[in-house]
Design a protein around this motif. Structure first.
Motif, PDB file in Angstrom:
ATOM      1  N   LEU A 127       0.415  -1.186  -0.043  1.00  0.00           N
ATOM      2  CA  LEU A 127       0.001  -0.029  -0.050  1.00  0.00           C
ATOM      3  C   LEU A 127       0.221   0.917   0.122  1.00  0.00           C
ATOM      4  CD1 LEU A 127      -3.082  -1.093   2.417  1.00  0.00           C
ATOM      5  CD2 LEU A 127      -3.065  -0.522   0.530  1.00  0.00           C
ATOM      6  N   ILE A 128       1.662   0.916   0.793  1.00  0.00           N
ATOM      7  CA  ILE A 128       2.951   2.354   0.621  1.00  0.00           C
ATOM      8  C   ILE A 128       3.960   2.700  -0.718  1.00  0.00           C
ATOM      9  CG2 ILE A 128       5.418   3.259   1.156  1.00  0.00           C
ATOM     10  CD1 ILE A 128       3.921   2.031   4.690  1.00  0.00           C
ATOM     11  N   ASN A 129       3.557   1.316  -1.188  1.00  0.00           N
ATOM     12  CA  ASN A 129       4.591   1.449  -2.467  1.00  0.00           C
ATOM     13  C   ASN A 129       3.222   1.874  -3.531  1.00  0.00           C
ATOM     14  OD1 ASN A 129       7.013   1.127  -1.554  1.00  0.00           O
ATOM     15  ND2 ASN A 129       6.689  -1.246  -2.042  1.00  0.00           N
ATOM     16  N   ASN A 130       2.109   1.101  -3.127  1.00  0.00           N
ATOM     17  CA  ASN A 130       1.344   1.451  -4.133  1.00  0.00           C
ATOM     18  C   ASN A 130       1.107   0.486  -5.642  1.00  0.00           C
ATOM     19  OD1 ASN A 130      -1.256   2.912  -5.293  1.00  0.00           O
ATOM     20  ND2 ASN A 130      -0.431   4.854  -6.530  1.00  0.00           N
ATOM     21  N   THR A 131       1.220  -1.035  -4.997  1.00  0.00           N
ATOM     22  CA  THR A 131       2.460  -1.396  -6.321  1.00  0.00           C
ATOM     23  C   THR A 131       0.068  -2.197  -7.174  1.00  0.00           C
ATOM     24  OG1 THR A 131       3.319  -2.678  -4.356  1.00  0.00           O
ATOM     25  CG2 THR A 131       2.578  -3.895  -6.481  1.00  0.00           C
ATOM     26  N   PRO A 132       0.561  -1.917  -7.757  1.00  0.00           N
ATOM     27  CA  PRO A 132      -1.007  -2.328  -8.813  1.00  0.00           C
ATOM     28  C   PRO A 132      -0.757  -3.859  -8.707  1.00  0.00           C
ATOM     29  CG  PRO A 132       0.303  -1.854 -10.483  1.00  0.00           C
ATOM     30  CD  PRO A 132       1.518  -1.485  -8.667  1.00  0.00           C
ATOM     31  N   PRO A 133      -2.445  -4.567  -8.872  1.00  0.00           N
ATOM     32  CA  PRO A 133      -3.337  -3.787  -8.458  1.00  0.00           C
ATOM     33  C   PRO A 133      -3.716  -3.677  -7.307  1.00  0.00           C
ATOM     34  CG  PRO A 133      -3.873  -6.234  -9.177  1.00  0.00           C
ATOM     35  CD  PRO A 133      -2.735  -5.768  -9.640  1.00  0.00           C
ATOM     36  N   PRO A 134      -4.469  -3.100  -6.452  1.00  0.00           N
ATOM     37  CA  PRO A 134      -4.329  -2.942  -4.814  1.00  0.00           C
ATOM     38  C   PRO A 134      -4.636  -4.263  -3.879  1.00  0.00           C
ATOM     39  CG  PRO A 134      -6.364  -2.167  -5.884  1.00  0.00           C
ATOM     40  CD  PRO A 134      -5.106  -2.288  -7.333  1.00  0.00           C
ATOM     41  N   PHE A 135      -4.635  -4.542  -3.013  1.00  0.00           N
ATOM     42  CA  PHE A 135      -5.133  -5.938  -1.904  1.00  0.00           C
ATOM     43  C   PHE A 135      -6.417  -5.996  -2.725  1.00  0.00           C
ATOM     44  CE2 PHE A 135      -6.623  -2.937   0.363  1.00  0.00           C
ATOM     45  CZ  PHE A 135      -7.604  -3.493   1.346  1.00  0.00           C
ATOM     46  N   PHE A 136      -7.298  -5.482  -2.237  1.00  0.00           N
ATOM     47  CA  PHE A 136      -8.423  -6.052  -2.152  1.00  0.00           C
ATOM     48  C   PHE A 136      -8.983  -6.433  -3.943  1.00  0.00           C
ATOM     49  CE2 PHE A 136      -8.394  -0.591  -2.789  1.00  0.00           C
ATOM     50  CZ  PHE A 136      -9.118  -0.558  -4.709  1.00  0.00           C
ATOM     51  N   ALA A 137      -8.303  -6.155  -4.588  1.00  0.00           N
ATOM     52  CA  ALA A 137      -8.655  -6.806  -6.253  1.00  0.00           C
ATOM     53  C   ALA A 137      -7.937  -7.845  -6.709  1.00  0.00           C
ATOM     54  CB  ALA A 137      -8.179  -5.304  -7.586  1.00  0.00           C
ATOM     55  N   ARG A 138      -7.226  -8.263  -5.798  1.00  0.00           N
ATOM     56  CA  ARG A 138      -5.459  -9.066  -6.896  1.00  0.00           C
ATOM     57  C   ARG A 138      -6.634 -10.376  -6.491  1.00  0.00           C
ATOM     58  NH1 ARG A 138      -1.363  -6.758  -6.361  1.00  0.00           N
ATOM     59  NH2 ARG A 138      -0.019  -9.052  -7.306  1.00  0.00           N
ATOM     60  N   LEU A 139      -6.802 -10.769  -5.752  1.00  0.00           N
ATOM     61  CA  LEU A 139      -8.701 -12.004  -6.194  1.00  0.00           C
ATOM     62  C   LEU A 139      -9.348 -11.880  -7.281  1.00  0.00           C
ATOM     63  CD1 LEU A 139      -8.719 -13.494  -2.443  1.00  0.00           C
ATOM     64  CD2 LEU A 139      -7.850 -14.742  -4.367  1.00  0.00           C
ATOM     65  N   ALA A 140     -10.366 -10.146  -7.231  1.00  0.00           N
ATOM     66  CA  ALA A 140     -10.981 -10.462  -8.190  1.00  0.00           C
ATOM     67  C   ALA A 140     -10.255 -11.083 -10.380  1.00  0.00           C
ATOM     68  CB  ALA A 140     -11.794  -9.641  -8.488  1.00  0.00           C
ATOM     69  N   THR A 141      -8.503 -10.065  -9.707  1.00  0.00           N
ATOM     70  CA  THR A 141      -7.661 -10.043 -11.014  1.00  0.00           C
ATOM     71  C   THR A 141      -7.455 -11.911 -11.265  1.00  0.00           C
ATOM     72  OG1 THR A 141      -7.223  -7.804 -10.549  1.00  0.00           O
ATOM     73  CG2 THR A 141      -5.533  -9.451 -12.211  1.00  0.00           C
ATOM     74  N   ALA A 142      -7.195 -12.314 -10.048  1.00  0.00           N
ATOM     75  CA  ALA A 142      -6.725 -13.623 -10.843  1.00  0.00           C
ATOM     76  C   ALA A 142      -7.533 -14.344 -11.260  1.00  0.00           C
ATOM     77  CB  ALA A 142      -6.110 -14.492  -9.261  1.00  0.00           C
ATOM     78  N   ILE A 143      -8.898 -14.315 -10.322  1.00  0.00           N
ATOM     79  CA  ILE A 143      -9.783 -15.050 -10.895  1.00  0.00           C
ATOM     80  C   ILE A 143     -10.102 -14.947 -12.713  1.00  0.00           C
ATOM     81  CG2 ILE A 143     -12.828 -15.545 -10.852  1.00  0.00           C
ATOM     82  CD1 ILE A 143     -12.037 -15.484  -7.458  1.00  0.00           C
ATOM     83  N   GLN A 144     -10.218 -13.529 -13.188  1.00  0.00           N
ATOM     84  CA  GLN A 144     -10.136 -13.439 -14.569  1.00  0.00           C
ATOM     85  C   GLN A 144      -9.686 -14.405 -15.561  1.00  0.00           C
ATOM     86  OE1 GLN A 144      -9.400  -9.239 -15.263  1.00  0.00           O
ATOM     87  NE2 GLN A 144     -10.888  -8.346 -13.965  1.00  0.00           N
TER      88      GLN A 144
END
Length: 391
Positions: A216-233
């Motif tokens: 979060l400090i490094n602003n690494t994309p995608p943010p934590f809340f989107a990582r599972l949704a992104t993986a599932i796609q």
């Protein structure tokens, strides 16, 4: 004389003792290199799962419209999950209405993603999640189970030993980590249960909780809340349904699962201590979801339901708590409740579910009562999924 053994050494020794005992238990229950196998189903069970009558099932065999299945010396037919899938396809091919027998996604339907969660351990999350996955798979849905709990109870129920099989790699963590995440397809495991694949959990998932603040400090994309949704796609075309078994805490893993979900099932044991705990859980969830929503997370749920778990209908105080919840939340409390049953807990002793064990291993009434309860709950969940698809 005081012991000079440090607490960390004592805990480590206890962990190793318990691990060895569990290993021995698994070797006793299953052969050393064996994987679990799914039992065969009676003609009555098969007809129920296919949503046809037993007489129609017999007629299909008599007319030669469906393939032969295992027959006992006494002339009773038994069906494997693979047999059911094949029969379902044959019936669908000649059905007057599309989707009569294959009830999964059609073109334009979005993937259904369900999270089973609660703040409190022992509320039946994992038991509810695996029974829902198995019932829906037996009814022809393509199911992906994702175990986002570092304790990995769901993974264990599928016959894996997370502390050995996925100690350093192979869990869902590999697909959502911040450095060089793997495609989800690389870590998905086929299971012994036809129609269900698994993205395993394990202790490595705890790293996600530790690494997220720095990300979060490094602003690494995608943010934590989107990582599972992104993986599932990457794999969503392969499934009708994804089921998350969440950890009993409101951390980054749970929030990521929530933000990927289309439906939420909050398991509740109907006593006032659990309800008070759930009250805190809901308040904290709302506050945190406000934060991630403002950060751009999707909060588009098709449904939220409270699933009453370990319910004892003859327990007066439980009846009062259930009535209290229905008065408060109305239709958001599921109509069907999961009964407390010795059959479910006894099956768990051998890392099995009610859908896996044979009826002959239990007192008939105890087994039937548990099975009826589970089927009512899971068929109500199926109705919610179908409604979300506009059917």
């Amino acid at each position: 004389m005081a012991s000079d053994v440090t607490i960390n050494a004592r805990i480590r020794a206890n962990a190793e003792t318990l691990s060895a005992a569990l290993e021995h238990h698994m070797h006793t229950v299953f052969a050393p290199d064996a994987r679990k196998e799914l039992r065969l189903f009676s003609a009555g069970e098969a007809a129920d799962l296919l949503n046809i009558s037993t007489s129609f099932l017999r007629k299909l065999h008599f007319d030669g419209k469906i393939p032969d299945v295992h027959m006992t010396p006494g002339g009773r037919r038994h069906y494997s999950a693979e047999n059911l899938a094949e029969i379902r396809k044959i019936l669908e091919a000649s059905a007057k209405t599309k989707g009569t027998y294959l009830r999964g996604r059609r073109e334009g339907d979005k993937l259904q993603v369900l999270s089973f969660l609660n703040f409190k351990g022992g509320s039946g999350k994992t038991t509810s999640a695996i029974h829902a996955a198995q019932r829906l798979a037996l009814k022809g849905y393509r199911v992906l189970c994702i175990d986002v709990d570092p304790q990995a109870s769901l993974t264990t129920l599928f016959g894996y030993r997370p502390e050995y099989d996925f100690l350093d790699s192979g869990t869902i963590y590999d697909a959502i980590r911040y450095e060089d995440p793997l495609p989800l397809s690389d870590i998905i495991q086929k299971t012994f249960f036809t129609g269900i694949d698994l993205a395993p959990g394990g202790l490595m998932l705890q790293e996600f909780e530790h690494e997220t603040p720095q990300a979060l400090i490094n602003n690494t994309p995608p943010p934590f809340f989107a990582r599972l949704a992104t993986a599932i796609q990457e794999v969503e075309a392969d499934y009708d349904l994804v089921i998350f078994d969440c950890p009993p805490q409101l951390g980054y893993l749970t929030m990521s699962a929530l933000c990927a979900s289309t439906g939420i099932l909050i398991t509740v044991v109907p006593n006032m201590l659990d309800v008070a705990s759930m009250s805190q859980f809901l308040q904290m969830s709302a506050d945190l979801l406000d934060v991630v929503s403002n950060a751009g997370a999707s909060m588009d749920f098709d449904f939220l339901r409270f699933l009453i778990n370990r319910y004892e209908p003859n327990d007066g105080p439980q009846q009062q708590v259930l009535a209290f919840l229905r008065q408060l939340f109305g239709d958001e409390v599921m109509v069907a409740s999961m009964l407390k049953s010795t059959a479910i807990s006894d099956a768990g002793l051998t890392h099995q579910t009610i859908y896996e064990v044979d009826r002959s291993q239990f007192h008939r009434n105890t087994y039937d009562r548990a099975m009826d309860s589970l089927n009512l709950v899971n068929d109500e969940i199926e109705t919610l999924i179908q409604k979300a698809w506009g059917r």
